[in-house]
Design a protein around this motif. Structure first.
Motif, mmCIF file in Angstrom:
data_model
loop_
_atom_site.group_PDB
_atom_site.id
_atom_site.type_symbol
_atom_site.label_atom_id
_atom_site.label_comp_id
_atom_site.label_asym_id
_atom_site.label_seq_id
_atom_site.Cartn_x
_atom_site.Cartn_y
_atom_site.Cartn_z
ATOM 1 N N TYR A 70 121.314 11.077 110.733
ATOM 2 C CA TYR A 70 120.065 10.562 111.303
ATOM 3 C C TYR A 70 120.030 10.786 112.810
ATOM 4 O O TYR A 70 119.013 11.111 113.386
ATOM 5 C CB TYR A 70 119.958 9.058 111.046
ATOM 6 N N PHE A 129 113.151 10.084 113.291
ATOM 7 C CA PHE A 129 112.908 8.728 112.806
ATOM 8 C C PHE A 129 112.599 7.744 113.925
ATOM 9 O O PHE A 129 112.244 6.612 113.685
ATOM 10 C CB PHE A 129 114.089 8.245 111.977
ATOM 11 N N ASN A 130 112.720 8.186 115.163
ATOM 12 C CA ASN A 130 112.549 7.246 116.255
ATOM 13 C C ASN A 130 111.112 7.271 116.760
ATOM 14 O O ASN A 130 110.801 7.893 117.755
ATOM 15 C CB ASN A 130 113.513 7.584 117.389
ATOM 16 N N PHE A 131 110.213 6.634 116.032
ATOM 17 C CA PHE A 131 108.820 6.543 116.492
ATOM 18 C C PHE A 131 108.280 5.160 116.218
ATOM 19 O O PHE A 131 108.929 4.365 115.559
ATOM 20 C CB PHE A 131 107.942 7.609 115.835
#
Lengths: 358, 127
Positions: B118, B125-127
């Motif tokens: 990840y 995925f960091n939003f």
């Protein structure tokens, strides 16, 4: 000990039964079988918890920020004291249980009754405490904003202390009309629990108050080691640039990174979706929702064991009172129930470590 | 089984006159260990958090070892494992310990691997 076993007439022969290679009765061995299998069940759960925790190690909540409450001491932050109390209650009820077993060996009916009684009380206190702990966790304390990607943004004031969303949010007058049956075919219920403030109100309050900061879910890496690596690795160098642009507390490795005011505001505006207060199976203001899922599931499963233990103890308690084991001339039943009760205590020792300490 | 109890703990370092006093002795020992755990959990001494051994902080190693110590005394003295035959003791303890260690090893390594995927690969995925 043979009071419950029917005679077959083949006693003494090799296959006639009655041999005890492990020197323990059938009932006790079966209790050990159950305990081993139940221990494996619990370790499956706890290992799954560890798996998810390692998978989302950044977004995992900090336990002593989550459980900081003690009954009747509202607003006094006291991490761990209450759960330490619960642990002691359970260990103490284990002690009274083993004292009951000991008194049973010596056929002291009165003592067995009293020790069983204290054990039951201890178990009840523990289950009650756990219910209170759940209620506090579900209610939450500071609130947070969940982003579109499911990340949690928590708010801090200038001292680095947590700020509560209900304190700084600016109310936007809106009317919440009820969607009635006559206005549409799809007459639906309110989808989820309502929060006391909305995302728009939190955003407005955050914009109006320049002292507020946002804490991310990322852990600050060890910057020195990262810089060493960056010398011949452009990917790591780009990562360092990003970290330095976004965060203001890079000197504290291992802590949750704090966005600079500008980056935080931009994040909140672009990605924010909804306000989360407290925890349930879908949202968790303290961090990753899986933490809440595992917390409810594992402590719930353990609490169910305590509850059934209390029920079984009550049954045995009354059996002792009416003299069943006096007639059997053996209090082994108390010993078997005791094994189960100690096992429940044993599981809690591990739950305590992995949910509250580590 | 007979009702004889082995009345010493810590390999004979601490001997008791009767089973009841032994139970209280173990109880105070367990309370003592819990108190250490809670104290360390609240204070979190800096030097135990900084350094790591096998990818885990010293503090967490201490917690896990103290937990195993508590588990040992609960099983041995409250569940009377100390007084059982070796065969029973081993078939219960070794089975559980082997399977649990194996499960934990596999799941934790796998979890850490997914975390790295990840973090450093092209999964946004960091939003």
């Amino acid at each position: 000990m043979e009071a419950t076993v029917a005679k077959t007439g083949t006693e003494g022969k090799t296959w006639g039964g009655g041999n005890r290679p492990l020197n323990a009765s059938y009932g006790k061995l079966m209790m050990w079988f159950f305990i081993v299998s139940d221990a494996l069940t619990f370790s499956g759960f706890i290992a799954a918890y560890g798996f998810s925790r390692f998978k989302f190690i950044d977004a995992w909540p900090i336990a002593d920020e989550v459980f900081t409450h003690v009954p009747f001491l509202h607003g006094v932050p006291a991490p761990m004291y209450y759960v330490a109390f619960m642990t002691l209650v359970l260990i103490f009820s284990s002690v009274t249980m083993v004292l009951a077993v000991d008194a049973g060996h010596r056929m002291q009916k009165k003592k067995v009754i009293w020790y069983m009684f204290f054990t039951i009380i201890g178990g009840a206190v523990f289950v009650g405490s756990q219910a209170w702990e759940w209620a506090t966790f579900i209610k939450g304390d500071y609130g947070a904003v969940e982003t579109k990607g499911g990340k949690i943004l928590q708010f801090l004031d200038t001292d680095g202390e947590r700020a509560s969303v209900t304190d700084f949010a600016i109310a936007i007058p809106t009317e919440r009309g009820t969607h009635e049956e006559k206005n549409g075919i799809w007459y639906v219920q309110e989808p989820e629990t309502q929060t006391t403030v909305s995302y728009q109100e939190v955003l407005k309050g955050f914009e109006a108050n320049p002292n507020l900061l946002i804490r991310s879910q990322e852990l600050v890496p060890n910057m020195e080691k990262l810089r060493e690596k960056a010398e011949n690795n452009p990917k790591v160098a780009a990562e360092i640039t990003r970290l330095e642009r976004e965060y203001i507390n890079l000197d504290k490795p291992g802590e949750k990174a704090i966005y600079s005011r500008e980056v935080g505001l931009a994040k909140l505006k672009a990605d924010g979706k909804l306000v989360v207060q407290g925890a349930n199976l879908k949202h968790n203001e303290y961090g990753h929702p899986l933490f809440a899922n595992f917390f409810f599931f594992i402590t719930g499963f353990h609490g169910f064991h305590v509850f059934s233990g209390v029920v079984i103890n009550i049954i045995i308690f009354f059996n002792v009172i009416i003299g069943t084991y006096e007639k059997r001339k053996s209090y082994e039943m108390v010993e078997k129930v005791g094994l189960y009760w100690h096992f429940v205590d044993l599981v809690w020792v591990f739950v305590f470590t992995f949910f509250y300490l580590v | 089984m007979g009702h004889e109890h082995k009345l010493e703990i810590f390999r004979g370092l601490w001997k008791f006159k009767s089973n009841v006093t032994k139970i209280w002795g173990v109880f105070f020992f367990l309370c003592f260990v819990t108190a250490i755990e809670v104290y360390l959990g609240i204070v979190k001494p800096e030097f135990l958090i900084q350094e790591r051994f096998l990818a885990m902080k010293y503090l967490n190693w201490i917690f896990i070892i103290l937990t195993l110590v508590k588990a040992y005394y609960i099983t041995w003295d409250f569940m009377h494992m100390r007084d059982e035959l070796m065969g029973l003791r081993r078939s219960v303890v070794w089975t559980a310990v082997f399977l649990i260690c194996y499960l934990i090893l596999i799941l934790l390594i796998e979890g850490d691997y997914i975390y790295e995927v990840y973090k450093s690969n092209y999964v946004k995925f960091n939003f």
